[in-house]
Design a protein around this motif. Structure first.
Motif, PDB file in Angstrom:
ATOM      1  N   ILE A 135       8.258  25.219 -36.038  1.00 26.70           N
ATOM      2  CA  ILE A 135       9.591  24.648 -36.225  1.00 26.70           C
ATOM      3  C   ILE A 135       9.484  23.134 -36.382  1.00 26.70           C
ATOM      4  O   ILE A 135       8.716  22.499 -35.664  1.00 26.70           O
ATOM      5  N   THR A 136      10.286  22.583 -37.273  1.00 29.33           N
ATOM      6  CA  THR A 136      10.339  21.129 -37.376  1.00 29.33           C
ATOM      7  C   THR A 136      11.243  20.596 -36.272  1.00 29.33           C
ATOM      8  O   THR A 136      12.475  20.680 -36.357  1.00 29.33           O
ATOM      9  N   THR A 137      10.636  20.122 -35.228  1.00 31.81           N
ATOM     10  CA  THR A 137      11.372  19.575 -34.078  1.00 31.81           C
ATOM     11  C   THR A 137      10.365  18.955 -33.116  1.00 31.81           C
ATOM     12  O   THR A 137       9.168  19.224 -33.199  1.00 31.81           O
ATOM     13  N   ALA A 138      10.850  18.126 -32.221  1.00 35.62           N
ATOM     14  CA  ALA A 138      10.003  17.601 -31.145  1.00 35.62           C
ATOM     15  C   ALA A 138       9.678  18.743 -30.174  1.00 35.62           C
ATOM     16  O   ALA A 138      10.276  19.825 -30.247  1.00 35.62           O
ATOM     17  N   LEU A 172       6.456  18.720 -35.238  1.00 37.68           N
ATOM     18  CA  LEU A 172       6.422  20.185 -35.295  1.00 37.68           C
ATOM     19  C   LEU A 172       6.204  20.768 -33.910  1.00 37.68           C
ATOM     20  O   LEU A 172       5.394  20.242 -33.140  1.00 37.68           O
ATOM     21  N   ALA A 173       6.918  21.836 -33.622  1.00 38.22           N
ATOM     22  CA  ALA A 173       6.661  22.611 -32.400  1.00 38.22           C
ATOM     23  C   ALA A 173       6.218  23.996 -32.840  1.00 38.22           C
ATOM     24  O   ALA A 173       6.781  24.556 -33.786  1.00 38.22           O
ATOM     25  N   ALA A 210       4.943  16.424 -44.416  1.00 36.24           N
ATOM     26  CA  ALA A 210       3.838  15.490 -44.151  1.00 36.24           C
ATOM     27  C   ALA A 210       3.119  15.859 -42.846  1.00 36.24           C
ATOM     28  O   ALA A 210       1.898  15.754 -42.740  1.00 36.24           O
ATOM     29  N   VAL A 211       3.894  16.284 -41.861  1.00 32.50           N
ATOM     30  CA  VAL A 211       3.273  16.675 -40.581  1.00 32.50           C
ATOM     31  C   VAL A 211       2.569  18.024 -40.735  1.00 32.50           C
ATOM     32  O   VAL A 211       1.527  18.265 -40.119  1.00 32.50           O
TER      33      VAL A 211
END
Ligand code: PLP
Length: 396
Positions: free
Chosen positions: A60-63, A202-203, A246-247
């Motif tokens: 997931i795109t998140t902290a 990313l998580a 990018a991540v």
């Protein structure tokens, strides 16, 4: 003058290897195309052995905090009884998220610096058989304590077989062995900026069959963080929403580097760097904060001595290129932390110890030049099995 890169010794975000940085600078690609699908497949497959699972993983795109929120909203319904076992500020945060979504949260608050005691967790689960889930922290970054997660999971499974076990391993997974399936853990969260040698953003979350099934009946509101949407999109080589490409490039490269190094060596390197950090800090006269039986292998905390002007000391450490982490929450100003995870090398730890020696001597602390570097070097060599404690003369 800015000739040198700092030695970034915080417990994430971690310093990026050159090839990871280059990966992050790549041109964008179509996230609905085959190149992205192949990359996602490599990442999810490459991570599975680190999770120790054969279950599906969602990226997931998140902290990391978003990953913890996903853990909660996907498995817990408002009103559910949840037992949050907190050993520090990230454990508190996990509990807060569950409370925010309406869970009826009871907490076991462990003294900071200590690990959770499986017997205490067992007693609470036996006292109240109604818990739907137990929240555990694998590696508590704020106190530099690594919980005995396998033992904790085992008592939960025994005492409350129906309770889901949700684990925050944001700062542990990838750096130390983890066996989610074998230990009976239902859900594990990790973050790209820690052991994975990539930037934040990313998580990654693995869920057991039981946890995936629980998501079908849990009633907390969710959309962006609905793990089922992520799993289903992943099956088609995609993410439900536009990812931090990018991540993603960076995590892909980070895993390539970890695979080339070999998981066993990644773990041994972390262990040796942790041993070096602990020995070096002690040789500098600092008292380690955590109960050393549960010392973290990704971060070490030391107590700021009463007679030390920490601000001035740390300013000088920073001027010499070493970036340390301060204390968090109620430990602010009381401890400092040395991060050693991700791409960390022993040479970086030795370098940090060298700088701490210089600054300590400058501050008239009773430190012999070379002593902390030597202690760190010996501890690392012992950890790698290159010398025995007696041969290295550490007993004298
Ligand atoms: N949990 C732990 C153990 C962490 O160390 C961190 C970050 O340091 C988090 C959760 C939160 O991650 P983030 O800062 O990416 O939200």
């Amino acid at each position: 003058m800015d000739r040198f890169e700092p030695n970034l010794r915080i417990p994430g975000p971690t310093a990026l290897p050159p090839s990871v940085r280059e990966a992050g600078a790549r041109q964008m690609i179509n996230h609905r195309g085959p190149e992205f699908a192949a990359m996602l497949e490599r990442i999810l497959t490459g991570m599975k052995p680190y999770f120790g699972t054969s279950s599906d993983i969602a990226m997931i795109t998140t902290a990391g905090t978003g990953g913890l929120e996903a853990a909660v909203v996907n498995t817990i319904s408002p009103g559910d009884r949840v037992l949050a076992v907190s050993i520090g500020s990230f454990g508190d945060r996990f509990a807060k998220i569950a409370r925010t979504y309406g869970a009826d949260v009871a907490t076991i608050e462990v003294e900071w610096g200590q690990a959770a005691d499986p017997a205490v967790v067992r007693a609470e689960l036996e006292r109240d058989p109604g818990y739907r889930a137990v929240l555990l922290t694998h590696n508590e970054t704020s106190t530099a304590v690594m919980n005995p997660i396998a033992e904790l999971a085992a008592v939960v499974r025994e005492a409350a077989p129906d309770a889901l076990i949700l684990v925050d391993s944001v700062s542990g997974l990838g750096a130390v062995p983890f066996e989610m399936d074998a230990w009976g853990i239902d859900l594990v969260v990790t973050g790209s900026q820690k052991a994975w040698m990539a930037a934040p953003g990313l998580a990654m979350i693995a869920a057991s069959e039981r946890a995936w099934a629980a998501m079908e009946t849990a009633t907390a509101p969710r959309l962006y963080l609905d793990l089922r949407a992520h799993r289903d999109a992943h099956a088609n080589g995609q993410t439900p929403w536009t990812p931090a490409i990018a991540v993603v490039f960076q995590v892909d490269e980070g895993i390539r580097l970890m695979t080339a190094e070999g998981a066993e060596h990644v773990f041994a390197r972390h262990e040796a760097c942790a041993a070096a950090a602990r020995a070096g800090l002690e040789a500098l006269g600092f008292e380690l904060f955590a109960d050393q039986r549960f010392a973290s292998r990704t971060v070490t905390g030391a107590i700021v001595p009463d007679d030390l002007d920490w601000k001035a000391f740390n300013g000088e450490v920073k001027r010499r290129g070493v970036v340390l982490a301060g204390g968090q929450g109620k430990l602010t100003g009381k401890v400092f932390r040395v991060g050693h995870l991700g791409s960390v090398t022993l040479e970086e730890i030795l370098g940090a110890m060298s700088v701490l020696e210089f600054v300590s001597i400058g501050f008239e602390r009773p430190v012999r030049p070379g002593s902390a570097v030597a202690a760190a070097q010996v501890a690392a060599m012992e950890s790698f099995g290159l010398v025995t404690p007696v041969a290295a003369g550490t007993g004298s």
